[in-house]
Scaffold this motif. Sequence first.
Motif, PDB file in Angstrom:
ATOM      1  N   LEU A 100       0.826  -1.209   0.000  1.00 47.52           N
ATOM      2  CA  LEU A 100       0.000   0.000   0.000  1.00 47.52           C
ATOM      3  C   LEU A 100       0.856   1.253   0.000  1.00 47.52           C
ATOM      4  O   LEU A 100       0.422   2.313  -0.429  1.00 47.52           O
ATOM      5  CB  LEU A 100      -0.934   0.001   1.211  1.00 47.52           C
ATOM      6  N   ARG A 108      -5.660   0.850  -5.284  1.00 43.81           N
ATOM      7  CA  ARG A 108      -4.925   1.150  -4.066  1.00 43.81           C
ATOM      8  C   ARG A 108      -5.678   2.119  -3.155  1.00 43.81           C
ATOM      9  O   ARG A 108      -5.864   1.873  -1.964  1.00 43.81           O
ATOM     10  CB  ARG A 108      -3.567   1.722  -4.449  1.00 43.81           C
ATOM     11  N   LEU A 112      -7.108   1.535   0.693  1.00 45.42           N
ATOM     12  CA  LEU A 112      -6.715   2.359   1.841  1.00 45.42           C
ATOM     13  C   LEU A 112      -7.958   2.843   2.590  1.00 45.42           C
ATOM     14  O   LEU A 112      -8.023   2.796   3.817  1.00 45.42           O
ATOM     15  CB  LEU A 112      -5.893   3.553   1.377  1.00 45.42           C
ATOM     16  N   ASN A 113      -8.948   3.329   1.824  1.00 47.28           N
ATOM     17  CA  ASN A 113     -10.168   3.819   2.471  1.00 47.28           C
ATOM     18  C   ASN A 113     -10.909   2.693   3.172  1.00 47.28           C
ATOM     19  O   ASN A 113     -11.429   2.874   4.273  1.00 47.28           O
ATOM     20  CB  ASN A 113     -11.091   4.475   1.442  1.00 47.28           C
ATOM     21  N   LEU A 114     -10.936   1.523   2.529  1.00 44.53           N
ATOM     22  CA  LEU A 114     -11.615   0.378   3.144  1.00 44.53           C
ATOM     23  C   LEU A 114     -10.971   0.043   4.484  1.00 44.53           C
ATOM     24  O   LEU A 114     -11.664  -0.184   5.481  1.00 44.53           O
ATOM     25  CB  LEU A 114     -11.537  -0.828   2.195  1.00 44.53           C
ATOM     26  N   LEU A 116      -9.374   2.012   6.440  1.00 40.74           N
ATOM     27  CA  LEU A 116      -9.729   3.066   7.388  1.00 40.74           C
ATOM     28  C   LEU A 116     -11.113   2.804   7.985  1.00 40.74           C
ATOM     29  O   LEU A 116     -11.313   2.914   9.196  1.00 40.74           O
ATOM     30  CB  LEU A 116      -9.731   4.398   6.637  1.00 40.74           C
ATOM     31  N   ILE A 117     -12.066   2.456   7.131  1.00 40.13           N
ATOM     32  CA  ILE A 117     -13.443   2.258   7.598  1.00 40.13           C
ATOM     33  C   ILE A 117     -13.523   1.023   8.501  1.00 40.13           C
ATOM     34  O   ILE A 117     -14.137   1.062   9.566  1.00 40.13           O
ATOM     35  CB  ILE A 117     -14.393   2.114   6.393  1.00 40.13           C
ATOM     36  N   LEU A 118     -12.872  -0.062   8.081  1.00 38.97           N
ATOM     37  CA  LEU A 118     -12.947  -1.293   8.872  1.00 38.97           C
ATOM     38  C   LEU A 118     -12.377  -1.083  10.266  1.00 38.97           C
ATOM     39  O   LEU A 118     -12.856  -1.657  11.233  1.00 38.97           O
ATOM     40  CB  LEU A 118     -12.174  -2.416   8.170  1.00 38.97           C
ATOM     41  N   MET A 120     -12.736   1.306  12.141  1.00 39.53           N
ATOM     42  CA  MET A 120     -13.590   2.106  13.014  1.00 39.53           C
ATOM     43  C   MET A 120     -14.678   1.302  13.704  1.00 39.53           C
ATOM     44  O   MET A 120     -15.360   1.814  14.577  1.00 39.53           O
ATOM     45  CB  MET A 120     -14.252   3.212  12.204  1.00 39.53           C
ATOM     46  N   PHE A 121     -14.889   0.066  13.299  1.00 39.19           N
ATOM     47  CA  PHE A 121     -15.859  -0.753  14.020  1.00 39.19           C
ATOM     48  C   PHE A 121     -15.204  -1.266  15.290  1.00 39.19           C
ATOM     49  O   PHE A 121     -14.022  -1.602  15.278  1.00 39.19           O
ATOM     50  CB  PHE A 121     -16.305  -1.935  13.156  1.00 39.19           C
ATOM     51  N   GLY A 155      -3.359  -7.908   8.701  1.00 38.82           N
ATOM     52  CA  GLY A 155      -3.022  -7.013   7.605  1.00 38.82           C
ATOM     53  C   GLY A 155      -3.600  -5.627   7.796  1.00 38.82           C
ATOM     54  O   GLY A 155      -3.065  -4.635   7.298  1.00 38.82           O
ATOM     55  N   LEU A 156      -4.704  -5.548   8.546  1.00 36.00           N
ATOM     56  CA  LEU A 156      -5.346  -4.249   8.768  1.00 36.00           C
ATOM     57  C   LEU A 156      -4.482  -3.308   9.594  1.00 36.00           C
ATOM     58  O   LEU A 156      -4.685  -2.101   9.556  1.00 36.00           O
ATOM     59  CB  LEU A 156      -6.672  -4.451   9.504  1.00 36.00           C
TER      60      LEU A 156
END
Lengths: 283, 498
Positions: A100, A108, A112-114, A116-118, A120-121, A155-156
């Motif tokens: 990344l 890419r 990156l955005n995905l 970021l969102i994941l 936040m849960f 990986g997150l």
Amino acid sequence: MKSSRARSIAANSAIYVILSVMGILWLIPIAWLVLISFRAEPGAWTPYILPQSYTLDNYTRLFTDTQLFNYPRWFMNTLIVAIFTCLISTVMVLMTSYTLSRLRFKSRKGLLNLGLILGMFPGFMSMIAIYYILKAMGLSQSLLALIMVYSGASGLGYFIAKGFFDTIPKALDEAAIVDGANQNTIFWQIILPLSKPIVIYTVLTSFMAPWVDFIFVSVIMKDNYNNYTIALGLYQMLTRENIYRYFTQFCAGAVLIAIPITILFVIMQKYYVSGVTGGAVKG
Amino acid sequence: MIELEYIDYVTLSPLRRLFYRLFQGIRHLPRRTADLAQRTGGRIRKRTVAFGRAAKSYGIIFRQGDVKTRLSYLVMGAGSFLRGQVAKGLIFLFLQAAFVVYMVTFGVGQLALLPTLGIATKKEIWNEKLQIYEYVQGDNSMLILLFSVVTIFIVFAFLGVYLANIRLAYRNQQAAGRGEHLPGIVRDIRNLFDKNLHVTFLSLPSLGIVMFTILPLIFMILIAFTNYDKSHQPPGNLFTWVGLENFRNIFWSNPTQSRTFVGIFQWTLVWAFFATFSNYILGMILALMINKKGIRFKKFWRTVFIVTIAVPQFVSLLLMSRMLADQGAMNVFLGYLGIGPVPFLTTALFARITVIVINIWVGIPYTMLITSGILMNIPADLYESARIDGAGVVKTFTHITLPYMIFVTTPYLITQFVGNINNFNVIYLLTGGGPLSLDYYQGGKTDLLVTWLYKLTVNNQDYNLASAIGIIIFLITASLSLLVYNLSGSSRKEESFQ
């Protein structure tokens, strides 16, 4: 001139006093933990503070009295899980963050955005679902399941390492390509040797995770005592039924694992600081 | 003061600058929101157009394709296999066969049950011949939902492979038409380590993330729209879709739940505020004291506090919860001083104060570690001029250090705030959310939304409620994080290093 010097001496001594008081306050719980781990009298609550007699029994009983709480076994479990988690997560984190950070491909930005969102849960919102997925795979209550949970989605956690890779000049890659290297060899032979700090940081953090987590273990292991890790096992020692007999043993067990973790942390603190401040502070 | 010129802006004191920026931010909020909506709208429109074009292109390919390409629409890999890319063709064919077998034997059945989430419960049936009761396996809503989500994932993945197969077939046709040699599998593998390295590197991590984050998350989000609670536990009892009922219950229609939610939500915000700022300010003061000129043994002081970070939280916090119990060591000590037992963890107000104070113990060393470096970078002439103007220590701190630090570390502060909203360890290990309250539904007076979520899941099996709360937490953290992202602008800066 003299008065200002006197004032600064007064200020400094005030600071020494405050620092000493704070230092003592901060160390009291830890000192108490060590003291209680040598206490001969059982029980969590005593009508006095300092132990009346001392013993090493709490430590020896951890390794001999393994009927209900199998400390050595839990220690081995945690060690096994920690080693595998550490290997798998390190590889995953480094690959993800490197890709990344330094490779350019179509999806890419979206990835990156995905990520970021994941992030936040709340992490353990999905633990029940994970439990059932592992059960469907026939893995529930096993150490393998635990390893997969700890390292599966690692990986997150690419943010910190990505921040590091971002700072390595792109010119290095270009020079290597001119010399005929492919992308794979650039990663292994050029970037990785330059990334020792971040590799150490990733290895240590992922190694430490299984030692301190008790949420996921408790959901996955349920009542399978044999596969508990240290954290969950020690946590069990303080339940209402066990606390009277096992409180001092809890302290002994806690001291034993706190020592290595403290040493590791003191070693890696400088990486920790740069890791945490990396993305969180604007320069 | 609507909009300042730059020259006026720089003459403001740091604190005023912060207020000015906040004010400007609020003033521009409507316009920014409108912008965002417009941009999202534009993006959606662009996506739809792109999607339409892509769909059409597969029609065009079919019309222009020769027999081999057209055959690929039916038999995957035909376009590769018949043109000599044997291995690639066989892989496609194998994937297609596996998909068809999976869907026929399993997937379609699960998807058919998805709208109802199953109707047949487990039953006992009297078997005349053997003279015993036999159990007939019914449906299991949980597994139906789980496997349906898996199946939908597989369908999408297959669709991706299928379209790739068609594109490849067409590319092959064109290349063959130009008389080029088609790349074999060896070349493809070699590319995976060079031009397509991202595919190789991301495949394993993505698989893990899909399996252990995305799949469970989607599953849990769906659960928020069902009645999967304590009294609907499959296989004994099935659950089904209820739409937005859980959210309605939390917000207004179930008095106990909504009272609990409002109470816990307010406390979560109060807690996050105090926990963040107490740590931030006190930690900074600690760092200033340690780093002050003339203070010796800096390394020693630092290590003292770092040791407390290093001890695992579940050890130190569990120990403290026992120390602060009604008969714990702390009260024994206070008893020596003649002070009656203090209900540190057992009455609501005391418990709330205790967790904030203990959180200071936990958090100050972190702040000290992190702010030390930044504090050293505050321009010395600021302090110098303050000293010449006769400002005292306190005044220097409130007028120079604090505004400067808040200015520089706003993103860090907001991250901390979000972290404290989700601060599971301190609350759960210290009070377990207690003291319990009869007004609350399965919650206590120090419970945060996350610890409430955890209790609802693990102790109470009210998965539907827990999932709904998880979604609400997500919305809160997401909006705050969006703020950080915009403030820090790190997304824009990322290229500037390279």
